[in-house]
Structure formats: structure tokens, C-alpha cells
Design an enzyme around this catalytic site. Sequence first.
Site, PDB file in Angstrom:
ATOM      1  CG  HIS A 106     -22.137  24.049  15.533  1.00 39.38           C
ATOM      2  ND1 HIS A 106     -21.196  22.984  13.393  1.00 39.38           N
ATOM      3  CD2 HIS A 106     -21.241  24.574  15.326  1.00 39.38           C
ATOM      4  CE1 HIS A 106     -20.366  24.226  13.592  1.00 39.38           C
ATOM      5  NE2 HIS A 106     -20.175  25.449  14.233  1.00 39.38           N
ATOM      6  CD  GLU A 130     -14.984  24.969  15.583  1.00 39.39           C
ATOM      7  OE1 GLU A 130     -15.283  25.395  15.988  1.00 39.39           O
ATOM      8  OE2 GLU A 130     -14.307  24.306  14.426  1.00 39.39           O
ATOM      9  CG  ASN A 178     -13.888  21.380  12.697  1.00 35.13           C
ATOM     10  OD1 ASN A 178     -14.306  20.533  12.082  1.00 35.13           O
ATOM     11  ND2 ASN A 178     -14.757  22.355  13.486  1.00 35.13           N
ATOM     12  CE1 TYR A 223     -12.298  27.826   8.745  1.00 36.56           C
ATOM     13  CE2 TYR A 223     -12.305  25.344  10.537  1.00 36.56           C
ATOM     14  CZ  TYR A 223     -13.127  26.619   9.952  1.00 36.56           C
ATOM     15  OH  TYR A 223     -14.024  26.006   9.480  1.00 36.56           O
TER      16      TYR A 223
HETATM   17  O1  IFM Z   1     -17.851  29.600  11.411  1.00 36.63           O
HETATM   18  C1  IFM Z   1     -17.212  28.817  12.228  1.00 36.63           C
HETATM   19  C2  IFM Z   1     -17.924  27.511  12.740  1.00 36.63           C
HETATM   20  O2  IFM Z   1     -19.593  27.425  13.049  1.00 36.63           O
HETATM   21  C3  IFM Z   1     -16.918  26.592  13.695  1.00 36.63           C
HETATM   22  N1  IFM Z   1     -15.124  26.439  13.219  1.00 36.63           N
HETATM   23  C4  IFM Z   1     -15.221  27.958  12.410  1.00 36.63           C
HETATM   24  C5  IFM Z   1     -16.028  28.258  11.732  1.00 36.63           C
HETATM   25  C6  IFM Z   1     -15.047  29.651  11.109  1.00 36.63           C
HETATM   26  O3  IFM Z   1     -15.437  30.030  11.738  1.00 36.63           O
END
Ligand code: IFM
Length: 478
Positions: free
Chosen positions: A135, A180, A309, A311
Site C-alpha cells: 500500500h 491501487e 475501491n 469513491y
Molecule cells: O486514503 C486512501 C487510501 O490509502 C487508498 N484509497 C483511497 C483512500 C482515500 O483517499
Amino acid sequence: MAQRVFELTEASGRSGGIELPRGFELGVATASYQIEGAVDEAGRGPSIWDTFSHTSGRVVGGDTGDVACDHYHRYAQDVALMADLGVDSYRLSVAWPRTQPLGRGAANPQGLAFYDRLVDALLEQGIAPALTLYHWDLPQALEDVGGWRSRDTAQRFAEYAALVHDHLGDRVQRWITLNEPWCSSILGYANGRHAPGAKEGEGALAAAHHLLLGHGLAVAALRADAREGQQVGITLNLQPVTAATTAAADIEASERSLMQSNLLFTDPVLAGRYPELARQTYAGLTDFGFLHDGDLATIAAPLDFLGVNYYFPSRVREAPYRQADPALRTADDLGTADVPQPGEELTAMGWPVEPAGLTRLLVWLRDTYPTLPPIYITENGRACDDVVDAGGRVDDPDRVRYLDGHLRAVVDAVEAGVEVRGYYCWSLMDNFEWAEGYGKRFGLVHIDYATQRRTPKTSFAWFRRLIADQHGRNERDG
Ligand code: IFM
């Protein structure tokens, strides 16, 4: 798709009628550099994020991960919070520089011992660890010899994966190679907003490829020593992308955007190919010479799950390229611009809120990739301007509404036939939000960074109720 209305029926928050499938898992996620702190302790080596955050002007307010949530020392308290929450699973990441400080060679036994303690504490509480191997905290020693631009880093990553798996494979069943890779490559090597802060064309594309190659090699390494019930996957951050208008130029811009945010990663991993549009778009930057025979077969090794993921969605129009000469562009310079929707709700990050976008994304994945494995939503959540009130409470109804809407969007996708097996909220607690520092709060638990006091928010109570309801439903349904 009609968005159902969420009602907060009591101060502590209550979820009404989210009908998740039987056996659906609920968890929370964090990442090592964002929470651990203890950057100089017990043999940990420096990472690219230590270097980056200590470079003036890189992170808002000059914040660094030196202390973060001090989770390295307070992990027992954090596991107790998760036990109280009742989560099925906790998605953590292992810090490569803590466990193999130079990114090659000998392991750091003290680093591995920290994850022993953490994993054992989770298992004692009946919480299943889901372990992300990378990560974003690349050992600085590897960046010094090229980082992800270098093919050798993929090999180093596979060796590190085997080292961690040798140690924790007897207790951890769910393994996520990368988190990611779009962020690691495009934010890290193309637009410079993340570590190592490079602004490159071919270098960023080579980084993306070597991250994926590292993923494929790590999958092979984990499979070589597979344990009963072990699951291996990768986490991608993906977006549903639409054109802002029906003009041909905007549609083409949205296709370039989709190519970069999704297809550059989903096509190699799920279909063993690079999109033709990538080769066309980046023709001035690279001849894809970093792609060797056999790489795509390695990258496309079958997975047990895909971590998604989500958002926010993206609406795109054509815009002037920042650099007119294609050969001098950075890999993020696509001749596109995001278009805000009038009146749309934005999070504290400035990200638009659209739960139905998650349903669209999941259905798109299912329709695009015939071999799509089951999905876990490995991150979803929002930043809010949370404050501790005079009574010592943190009320975050916007986060509750966001989580509620997105879980309902998952249910809609499941009803449309997408196999989604679980959902991890980002994040268990407020933490170091990369280039934004500590100002952006995503947690179910508020952190007072001056005192390290943990205060569960309204959303914590809401999520706890949701989990209890889900466990009750599972028991009733046998
Ligand atoms: O905080 C991050 C995370 O480390 C990776 N995905 C998105 C999150 C929010 O920006």
C-alpha cells in the site's frame, strides 16, 4: 436507478432494511504508513513516503507519517475497537520497509514480530485479517535504483511477498498483492502528487507495468506455497466514466480517461491484454518496450477475487493538453477535464457523491470481463469535516448517509447478478491522508492527534448496528 432515501432514526444512527446477501462480510480497512507511525523503530527502513513527506511543500501542513495514529504501539486498543464494532474482517497492509528494510535480502524479525502480534490479536477476537502486501510504502533503497520504473522491482516484490507469506501464511487467508496501482504509477510517477513525486511519461507507464508484473509474480509465489482456503487477489481503484456531452470530442476524451483509470489495469489483470487505445494514446511516449513476452500471461493469472475501491464517478470533457508535444507529455496528460455536475454533493476531498456510480461500475465489470472473479469492495468511504462537540461526541451524519447509500448500491449490483462478497469501509480511523496530511478525516473513529485519543463517531455506531443486523440475519437464515 432511484436512490432510496436514508433515514437516521435515532441519534446513534440506525440502518433500515439494507438486505445484504447471506454470508456477506463487513469489515474496515487501513494502511501501514497512514496509521502505524514508529518509522524509526525496531529496524524499519525508510520508505518513499518518509522521504516525500519530509520534503518541503509535498504534504499539506508539512505533515508526515512519523507518528500517525501510533498504531504500532496502540494496536491492541485498535483491535479492541474493531472487536466492539463486530467486523468480520480487517484489511491491513504490511509495511515492506518494516519487514524487509532494504527491499531485498534478509527479513527484519522485529518487523515481522509486529505483524505476528497484530494478526494474533485479531484472530483472538475472531476477526479475519485481509493482508495487503503493498500500500505504497516502497523501500527508499529500491527507489534509489529506479523504483517501479525498474523491472527488477517486480522481482523484488515477489520475493518480499513470499517472505511475508512464509511468516503469516499459516494465519492469514486473504491476500491482496497491490493496493491501487493507478495511484502508485500515475500519482507517483506521472503527476507527482504522491511519492516519489516524479512527473514522467514512459517512466510512469513502465511503473504501471512493473507493478502489474510484480502482482503476477507475487500471485505465483503465493500459489507455490498455497494453504487450504487461501484467497489471492488485487485491489484496483476504479471509476465509472461518462462523457459530459454527446459531442464526439468529449466521448473520445471520456474513452481516454476510462482507458487510463480502469482499462490500463483491468485489461491486463482480467483479460491478459493492453487496451489498443493505450498504445495509440501513448504512442508518442513509449513503444511499450517494457512489455516482454510472457508478461501478460503472468499478470493475468487467475485470481480468487478482485478488490474494488470506489469513491466517486467521473464525468469528462475534452480539454487542451498541458503539453502540446506528445513526446514531452506526462502520462496523465490526456487532453481531458473533469466536469462538475451542477448542485452535486461533494465530500471534504471535493469528490462528488454518487452511490449509483458503484452499481454502474460493478455491472460494467461483470459485462466487460467474462472471467471476472467474485468481488470484495476493499475500500469505500468519505472525508468529512468532523469535530468533537462540547459533549465529546463526533456526529457525522453525512458519512452515515454516504455509507448507507453505497451499501444499497452494492445490493442493487448483487440483484443485477454481480457476485460481491464483502465490503470494507475506509477507514477504521482518521489517518494520514497522503498529500493532504491529517486534515482530511475518513474514519469511523476520530483521532485527536495531539493526545491520540480515539472517539468512535456516529458512523461507528451505525456500522456496528448494520453488522449486528447482518449477523442476526445470517443466524436466522441458518
Ligand atoms: O486514503 C486512501 C487510501 O490509502 C487508498 N484509497 C483511497 C483512500 C482515500 O483517499
